[in-house]
Design a protein around this motif. Structure first.
Motif, PDB file in Angstrom:
ATOM      1  N   VAL A 156      15.933  10.306 -12.608  1.00 53.71           N
ATOM      2  CA  VAL A 156      14.813   9.738 -12.762  1.00 53.71           C
ATOM      3  C   VAL A 156      14.652   8.873 -14.092  1.00 53.71           C
ATOM      4  N   PHE A 157      15.383   8.804 -15.008  1.00 51.35           N
ATOM      5  CA  PHE A 157      15.382   8.160 -15.963  1.00 51.35           C
ATOM      6  C   PHE A 157      16.557   6.845 -15.921  1.00 51.35           C
ATOM      7  N   ARG A 158      17.187   6.844 -14.785  1.00 49.04           N
ATOM      8  CA  ARG A 158      18.467   5.887 -14.797  1.00 49.04           C
ATOM      9  C   ARG A 158      17.735   4.477 -14.576  1.00 49.04           C
ATOM     10  N   PHE A 159      18.544   3.626 -15.181  1.00 52.32           N
ATOM     11  CA  PHE A 159      18.231   1.967 -15.422  1.00 52.32           C
ATOM     12  C   PHE A 159      19.150   1.262 -14.799  1.00 52.32           C
ATOM     13  N   PRO A 160      19.247   0.413 -13.781  1.00 51.68           N
ATOM     14  CA  PRO A 160      17.738   0.160 -13.078  1.00 51.68           C
ATOM     15  C   PRO A 160      17.483   1.264 -12.144  1.00 51.68           C
ATOM     16  N   PRO A 161      16.184   1.657 -11.838  1.00 54.19           N
ATOM     17  CA  PRO A 161      15.903   2.618 -11.064  1.00 54.19           C
ATOM     18  C   PRO A 161      16.262   2.456  -9.509  1.00 54.19           C
ATOM     19  N   SER A 162      16.585   3.611  -8.923  1.00 47.11           N
ATOM     20  CA  SER A 162      16.835   3.340  -7.286  1.00 47.11           C
ATOM     21  C   SER A 162      16.107   3.847  -6.727  1.00 47.11           C
ATOM     22  N   PHE A 163      15.544   3.455  -5.665  1.00 50.64           N
ATOM     23  CA  PHE A 163      14.297   3.547  -4.686  1.00 50.64           C
ATOM     24  C   PHE A 163      14.878   4.608  -3.751  1.00 50.64           C
ATOM     25  N   VAL A 164      16.007   4.872  -3.463  1.00 53.93           N
ATOM     26  CA  VAL A 164      16.552   6.021  -2.651  1.00 53.93           C
ATOM     27  C   VAL A 164      17.132   7.016  -3.359  1.00 53.93           C
ATOM     28  N   PRO A 165      17.055   8.291  -3.506  1.00 49.59           N
ATOM     29  CA  PRO A 165      17.649   9.359  -4.280  1.00 49.59           C
ATOM     30  C   PRO A 165      18.855   9.495  -3.668  1.00 49.59           C
ATOM     31  N   GLN A 166      19.855   9.849  -4.515  1.00 47.54           N
ATOM     32  CA  GLN A 166      21.264  10.269  -3.958  1.00 47.54           C
ATOM     33  C   GLN A 166      21.339  11.571  -3.288  1.00 47.54           C
ATOM     34  N   GLY A 167      20.551  12.447  -3.521  1.00 47.06           N
ATOM     35  CA  GLY A 167      20.422  13.613  -2.602  1.00 47.06           C
ATOM     36  C   GLY A 167      18.747  14.265  -2.535  1.00 47.06           C
ATOM     37  N   THR A 220       0.770  -1.314  -0.030  1.00 52.24           N
ATOM     38  CA  THR A 220      -0.188  -0.083   0.171  1.00 52.24           C
ATOM     39  C   THR A 220       0.788   1.374  -0.059  1.00 52.24           C
ATOM     40  N   MET A 221       1.956   1.187   0.960  1.00 57.17           N
ATOM     41  CA  MET A 221       2.865   2.363   0.936  1.00 57.17           C
ATOM     42  C   MET A 221       3.705   2.703  -0.382  1.00 57.17           C
ATOM     43  N   ALA A 222       4.095   1.670  -0.813  1.00 62.08           N
ATOM     44  CA  ALA A 222       5.033   1.590  -1.963  1.00 62.08           C
ATOM     45  C   ALA A 222       4.697   2.699  -2.854  1.00 62.08           C
ATOM     46  N   PRO A 223       3.708   2.908  -3.576  1.00 66.47           N
ATOM     47  CA  PRO A 223       3.600   3.784  -4.614  1.00 66.47           C
ATOM     48  C   PRO A 223       3.767   5.274  -4.137  1.00 66.47           C
ATOM     49  N   PHE A 224       3.312   5.425  -2.758  1.00 67.88           N
ATOM     50  CA  PHE A 224       3.280   6.902  -2.139  1.00 67.88           C
ATOM     51  C   PHE A 224       4.910   6.920  -1.915  1.00 67.88           C
ATOM     52  N   LEU A 225       5.534   6.129  -1.367  1.00 73.33           N
ATOM     53  CA  LEU A 225       7.060   6.148  -1.040  1.00 73.33           C
ATOM     54  C   LEU A 225       7.855   6.502  -2.354  1.00 73.33           C
ATOM     55  N   TRP A 226       7.580   5.697  -3.400  1.00 71.13           N
ATOM     56  CA  TRP A 226       8.307   6.229  -4.705  1.00 71.13           C
ATOM     57  C   TRP A 226       7.918   7.254  -5.298  1.00 71.13           C
ATOM     58  N   MET A 227       6.600   7.938  -4.995  1.00 74.71           N
ATOM     59  CA  MET A 227       6.336   9.337  -5.312  1.00 74.71           C
ATOM     60  C   MET A 227       7.247  10.192  -4.617  1.00 74.71           C
ATOM     61  N   VAL A 228       7.375  10.045  -3.310  1.00 73.73           N
ATOM     62  CA  VAL A 228       8.019  11.063  -2.422  1.00 73.73           C
ATOM     63  C   VAL A 228       9.476  10.650  -2.832  1.00 73.73           C
ATOM     64  N   SER A 229      10.075   9.741  -3.098  1.00 77.49           N
ATOM     65  CA  SER A 229      11.564   9.393  -3.370  1.00 77.49           C
ATOM     66  C   SER A 229      11.840  10.169  -4.834  1.00 77.49           C
ATOM     67  N   THR A 230      10.968   9.850  -5.906  1.00 79.71           N
ATOM     68  CA  THR A 230      11.123  10.505  -7.247  1.00 79.71           C
ATOM     69  C   THR A 230      11.111  12.293  -7.139  1.00 79.71           C
ATOM     70  N   SER A 231      10.297  12.605  -6.244  1.00 81.21           N
ATOM     71  CA  SER A 231      10.248  14.111  -6.182  1.00 81.21           C
ATOM     72  C   SER A 231      11.405  14.667  -5.519  1.00 81.21           C
ATOM     73  N   PHE A 232      12.552  13.856  -4.992  1.00 86.66           N
ATOM     74  CA  PHE A 232      13.852  14.532  -4.712  1.00 86.66           C
ATOM     75  C   PHE A 232      14.976  14.034  -5.555  1.00 86.66           C
ATOM     76  N   LYS A 233      14.604  13.626  -6.723  1.00 82.47           N
ATOM     77  CA  LYS A 233      15.673  13.221  -7.736  1.00 82.47           C
ATOM     78  C   LYS A 233      15.815  14.292  -8.554  1.00 82.47           C
ATOM     79  N   THR A 234      17.283  14.090  -9.291  1.00 83.14           N
ATOM     80  CA  THR A 234      17.467  14.799 -10.468  1.00 83.14           C
ATOM     81  C   THR A 234      16.859  14.543 -11.704  1.00 83.14           C
TER      82      THR A 234
END
Length: 309
Positions: free
Chosen positions: A61-72, A43-57
């Motif tokens: 965002v388009f890096r593969f494989p994607p990382s769940f935790v942003p670098q900064g 249930t929380m994974a989509p919300f956490l992914w949204m918050v994580s992506t909001s802090f990415k450069t």
């Protein structure tokens, strides 16, 4: 000797069975908590992914494989949303729509629920059956009729007394709020709650000379705080997240809500998805705050109302 051996053999199975019986509740608890943790993560994974992506450069965002935790933590994405030229206006429009819809639902649904629960009048059963029947009607099937009604309201938006010649309540706050001013679910919820309040409260007030509206306002409505809190949260959430009705009703950027602004932000080939996720996160925050704020009042109202659920 043979007797001691047989006694030992009979004790061993009993001990094994008792150990298995003792471990069974532990195993059930482990499986149960494991399923709950899996459901919570899903249930929380989509919300956490949204918050994580909001802090990415942008490249991240388009890096593969994607990382769940942003670098900064790139706070500039949120600043881009806040400094956008239409964000402030969209926030005001969403607040007016959500607060107006919530207030009208609390007022009209509580009055209608009280009338259906406590008052006696001809056609009461039929009216309640229609309310329950409306719960099964899809909201999408009502968009076109409601749009035509809002457009043809007499003496509004240049219309004559027949509803012709103008635009009615299109592209207005009243046009957004009025179709959501009272919902069948809200009426049903309040009616069911009022029927569970002991009739002795009402009879005692009636013996003291209280009129029906006084009984409703001063006695039954304070006892209905849990239901009012639930209805308020659901009404605010529904109006705040509404996208289709404001999109159809409005035709200018000045009347756009945050949901429409989010769609405009992600449209086009040059959409910045980290900024889109930042705006989606900001839009979600008021819903969480309202829920956490109202949750305390729901619990407090259920404890202090004196009505058993």
């Amino acid at each position: 000797m043979s007797t001691a051996t047989s006694d030992a053999q009979s004790v061993a199975p009993v001990s094994a069975a008792s150990r298995l019986a003792a471990l069974r509740p532990v195993a059930e608890a482990v499986v149960g908590y494991g399923l709950l943790l899996f459901a919570a993560f899903a249930t929380m994974a989509p919300f956490l992914w949204m918050v994580s992506t909001s802090f990415k450069t942008d490249p991240e965002v388009f890096r593969f494989p994607p990382s769940f935790v942003p670098q900064g933590l790139v706070w500039q994405n949120y600043l881009d949303v806040i400094n956008a030229p239409d964000t402030g206006r969209q926030l005001i429009n969403s607040l007016i729509f959500a607060l107006g819809s919530t207030a009208s639902n609390l007022a009209f649904c509580s009055l209608a629920g009280y009338a259906l629960a406590r008052m006696q009048f001809r056609g009461k059963t039929l009216v309640f059956a229609l309310v329950v029947g409306l719960l099964m009607v899809p909201a999408q099937s009502q968009i076109v009729p409601v749009f035509l009604i809002v457009q043809k309201i007499p003496f509004a938006g240049g219309n004559d007394w027949l509803g012709n010649g103008g635009t009615g309540l299109l592209n207005t706050y009243w046009g957004m709020i009025l179709p959501t001013a009272a919902t069948p679910f809200g009426i049903f919820l309040m009616r069911q709650f009022f029927t569970r309040i002991p009739i002795e409260y009402e009879e005692s007030a009636r013996l003291d000379g209280a009129r029906p509206f006084t009984i409703f306002w001063r006695i039954l409505l304070p006892l209905a705080r849990p239901a009012m809190a639930v209805l308020g949260v659901l009404s605010f959430q529904s109006a705040w997240n509404e996208f289709i009705w404001p999109l159809i009703l409005t035709n200018s950027r000045d009347m756009a809500t945050l949901q429409i602004g989010l769609q405009l932000l992600q449209s086009g080939p040059d959409a910045r998805w980290n900024v889109v996720m930042a705006m989606a996160t900001l839009i979600t925050m008021p819903i969480i705050v309202v829920f956490l704020f109202a949750q305390r009042y729901v619990i407090d109202g259920a404890v202090t109302s004196g009505v058993k659920g």
